[in-house]
Scaffold this motif. Structure first.
Motif, PDB file in Angstrom:
ATOM      1  N   ALA A 194      60.610  -0.639   3.781  1.00 43.29           N
ATOM      2  CA  ALA A 194      61.264   0.033   4.910  1.00 43.29           C
ATOM      3  C   ALA A 194      60.491   1.264   5.361  1.00 43.29           C
ATOM      4  N   ILE A 195      60.011   2.056   4.412  1.00 40.51           N
ATOM      5  CA  ILE A 195      59.279   3.276   4.766  1.00 40.51           C
ATOM      6  C   ILE A 195      58.002   2.929   5.526  1.00 40.51           C
ATOM      7  N   LEU A 196      57.274   1.923   5.055  1.00 37.15           N
ATOM      8  CA  LEU A 196      56.042   1.522   5.736  1.00 37.15           C
ATOM      9  C   LEU A 196      56.327   1.024   7.154  1.00 37.15           C
ATOM     10  N   ALA A 197      57.509   0.425   7.342  1.00 41.88           N
ATOM     11  CA  ALA A 197      57.883  -0.089   8.666  1.00 41.88           C
ATOM     12  C   ALA A 197      58.547   0.975   9.531  1.00 41.88           C
ATOM     13  N   GLY A 198      58.757   2.172   8.978  1.00 41.27           N
ATOM     14  CA  GLY A 198      59.408   3.239   9.724  1.00 41.27           C
ATOM     15  C   GLY A 198      60.890   3.026   9.918  1.00 41.27           C
ATOM     16  N   GLN A 199      61.502   2.223   9.032  1.00 39.78           N
ATOM     17  CA  GLN A 199      62.924   1.913   9.141  1.00 39.78           C
ATOM     18  C   GLN A 199      63.752   2.857   8.275  1.00 39.78           C
ATOM     19  N   SER A 200      65.019   3.028   8.625  1.00 38.23           N
ATOM     20  CA  SER A 200      65.908   3.889   7.847  1.00 38.23           C
ATOM     21  C   SER A 200      66.270   3.225   6.523  1.00 38.23           C
ATOM     22  N   LEU A 201      66.664   4.044   5.547  1.00 36.67           N
ATOM     23  CA  LEU A 201      67.020   3.563   4.219  1.00 36.67           C
ATOM     24  C   LEU A 201      68.525   3.654   4.014  1.00 36.67           C
ATOM     25  N   ASP A 202      69.110   2.621   3.434  1.00 36.88           N
ATOM     26  CA  ASP A 202      70.508   2.668   3.012  1.00 36.88           C
ATOM     27  C   ASP A 202      70.571   3.343   1.645  1.00 36.88           C
ATOM     28  N   VAL A 203      71.293   4.460   1.573  1.00 34.48           N
ATOM     29  CA  VAL A 203      71.385   5.244   0.339  1.00 34.48           C
ATOM     30  C   VAL A 203      72.837   5.234  -0.117  1.00 34.48           C
ATOM     31  N   TYR A 204      73.116   4.535  -1.212  1.00 34.16           N
ATOM     32  CA  TYR A 204      74.495   4.319  -1.640  1.00 34.16           C
ATOM     33  C   TYR A 204      75.031   5.476  -2.482  1.00 34.16           C
ATOM     34  N   ASN A 205      76.361   5.551  -2.493  1.00 32.92           N
ATOM     35  CA  ASN A 205      77.085   6.663  -3.125  1.00 32.92           C
ATOM     36  C   ASN A 205      76.577   8.000  -2.614  1.00 32.92           C
ATOM     37  N   PHE A 206      76.123   8.004  -1.369  1.00 34.16           N
ATOM     38  CA  PHE A 206      75.660   9.215  -0.692  1.00 34.16           C
ATOM     39  C   PHE A 206      74.542   9.910  -1.478  1.00 34.16           C
ATOM     40  N   GLY A 207      73.789   9.106  -2.228  1.00 33.40           N
ATOM     41  CA  GLY A 207      72.642   9.629  -2.970  1.00 33.40           C
ATOM     42  C   GLY A 207      72.947  10.122  -4.364  1.00 33.40           C
ATOM     43  N   ALA A 208      74.230  10.133  -4.741  1.00 34.28           N
ATOM     44  CA  ALA A 208      74.621  10.691  -6.049  1.00 34.28           C
ATOM     45  C   ALA A 208      74.519   9.615  -7.133  1.00 34.28           C
ATOM     46  N   MET A 209      73.296   9.154  -7.378  1.00 33.20           N
ATOM     47  CA  MET A 209      73.037   8.154  -8.412  1.00 33.20           C
ATOM     48  C   MET A 209      71.711   8.502  -9.092  1.00 33.20           C
ATOM     49  N   GLU A 210      71.526   7.984 -10.319  1.00 33.88           N
ATOM     50  CA  GLU A 210      70.249   8.156 -10.996  1.00 33.88           C
ATOM     51  C   GLU A 210      70.007   6.972 -11.917  1.00 33.88           C
ATOM     52  N   ARG A 211      68.698   6.685 -12.111  1.00 31.71           N
ATOM     53  CA  ARG A 211      68.307   5.546 -12.924  1.00 31.71           C
ATOM     54  C   ARG A 211      67.191   5.940 -13.885  1.00 31.71           C
ATOM     55  N   ASP A 212      67.219   5.311 -15.058  1.00 29.27           N
ATOM     56  CA  ASP A 212      66.171   5.497 -16.062  1.00 29.27           C
ATOM     57  C   ASP A 212      65.100   4.437 -15.796  1.00 29.27           C
ATOM     58  N   PHE A 213      64.172   4.736 -14.891  1.00 31.37           N
ATOM     59  CA  PHE A 213      63.138   3.784 -14.491  1.00 31.37           C
ATOM     60  C   PHE A 213      62.109   3.610 -15.603  1.00 31.37           C
ATOM     61  N   THR A 214      61.764   2.346 -15.900  1.00 30.33           N
ATOM     62  CA  THR A 214      60.842   2.041 -16.987  1.00 30.33           C
ATOM     63  C   THR A 214      59.681   1.213 -16.449  1.00 30.33           C
ATOM     64  N   TYR A 215      58.462   1.719 -16.602  1.00 26.78           N
ATOM     65  CA  TYR A 215      57.290   1.064 -16.037  1.00 26.78           C
ATOM     66  C   TYR A 215      56.972  -0.220 -16.795  1.00 26.78           C
ATOM     67  N   ILE A 216      56.534  -1.232 -16.060  1.00 26.13           N
ATOM     68  CA  ILE A 216      56.342  -2.562 -16.622  1.00 26.13           C
ATOM     69  C   ILE A 216      55.373  -2.582 -17.813  1.00 26.13           C
ATOM     70  N   ASP A 217      54.315  -1.788 -17.794  1.00 21.71           N
ATOM     71  CA  ASP A 217      53.367  -1.791 -18.909  1.00 21.71           C
ATOM     72  C   ASP A 217      54.011  -1.280 -20.196  1.00 21.71           C
TER      73      ASP A 217
END
Length: 337
Positions: free
Chosen positions: A199-222
């Protein structure tokens, strides 16, 4: 060593197969190549594996009991890694039977074959989603997980319980891994980070759920594949199994060769910060549509990995800034071809 990887055309399955093949292992991969997301991406992953002489691929669905059993009859596997599953929290609201067929029926078919054609170690993918509505953080293996808030999460918890039963009844050395939001090159297009970059590369808006009040423990594939490669070579023994809470009258029942671990980065990232990082990497800012929480989603994930560190001296450690930059580089290269 001959290793069976189910879901080998999937994100994690592909990366694990590539790592093991590079290390000299013999890998048989199976996948049903279902159209939940772009099958071309799955085929392109497979194309990266086919040059390895010690790699074979069979288009088998775990729910296909007859062909799965025929595969086990024809080949003698030392290790089985089950990464095949119907993924996605939101999709489970619309297509529940896809989760029952793959995650319950298919997983039971696999366990039955590990029972009748014994393997040295069975590893299977669970998910941080099993923690459901829990509010205590970080999430620990000993926490109660009887409140799943999506069918996907319920099927993953069911996998843990069914695998425990098979390990207890038939002595199958089994390790379950609760993955925490895995991301990276060759990732899944249904994941938020993939959609955000597109979406960012296309210049489109992003849907942000719970008004942005979320967090995730992102884990890199390697980090995920490094952990898997380390763990699969060390099947649990009965004496090493994690203690299971039992009534006093059942304390004499020995624990089976079964373990569960979290595998996460131990660093929750706030959703708005995550989006800001992507915008910085891509050099573009786009509008945001702030929306209510989606059904089945959780507010936060945060992995306690002390068990993993204690038993294997291993902790995922790729910073989100590094992992996202590598993903964006892959994305721009792959979709420019």
């Amino acid at each position: 060593m001959k290793i069976l990887i189910t879901g080998v055309a999937g994100f994690i399955g592909y990366h694990l197969a590539r790592r093991l093949l590079t290390d000299g292992a013999t890998v048989c991969g199976i996948d049903n190549l279902n159209p939940y997301y772009d099958v071309t991406l799955k085929r392109d992953r497979l194309a990266q594996l086919k040059p390895f002489a010690q790699f074979t691929f069979e288009p088998i669905d775990l729910a296909d009991r007859e062909n799965l059993t025929a595969l086990f009859q024809q080949q003698s596997f030392d290790i089985v890694v089950n990464l095949a599953a119907q993924a996605g929290v939101r999709y489970s609201l619309d297509n529940p039977f896809a989760y029952i067929d793959s995650n319950i029926l298919g997983f039971t078919n696999l366990l039955e074959n590990c029972r009748h054609f014994p393997v040295k170690h069975l590893l299977f993918a669970s998910s941080s989603s099993v923690y459901g509505a829990n509010t205590k953080v970080p999430f620990a293996i000993a926490d109660n997980v009887d409140r799943p808030i999506s069918l996907y999460a319920a099927t993953k918890r069911a996998n843990e319980l069914i695998a425990y039963t098979y390990s207890h009844l038939y002595g199958i050395p089994t390790t379950g891994l609760r993955f925490f939001t895995v991301y990276g090159p060759w990732g899944r297009p249904d994941m938020a980070y993939f959609k955000f970059v597109k979406a960012i590369l296309a210049g489109q808006s992003l849907d942000v759920y719970n008004f942005g009040a979320m967090e995730r423990d992102f884990t890199y594939i390697d980090d995920i594949t490094a952990g898997l490669a380390l763990i699969l070579a060390h099947p649990p023994q009965t004496s090493e199994s994690q203690p299971v809470s039992q009534p006093e009258s059942l304390q004499s029942i020995p624990a089976p060769p079964y373990r569960l671990y979290n595998i996460g980065n131990r660093t929750p990232v706030k959703l708005l910060h995550f989006i800001e990082l992507l915008e910085q990497i891509l050099g573009k800012t786009v509008p945001k549509n702030f929306l209510p929480m989606q059904p089945g989603e959780v507010l936060s994930t945060y992995a306690d990995v002390e068990d993993l560190a204690r038993d294997f001296d291993f902790r995922p450690n790729t910073p989100i800034e590094v992992g996202l930059r590598k993903f964006v580089q892959w994305y721009q290269s792959y979709y420019s071809e």
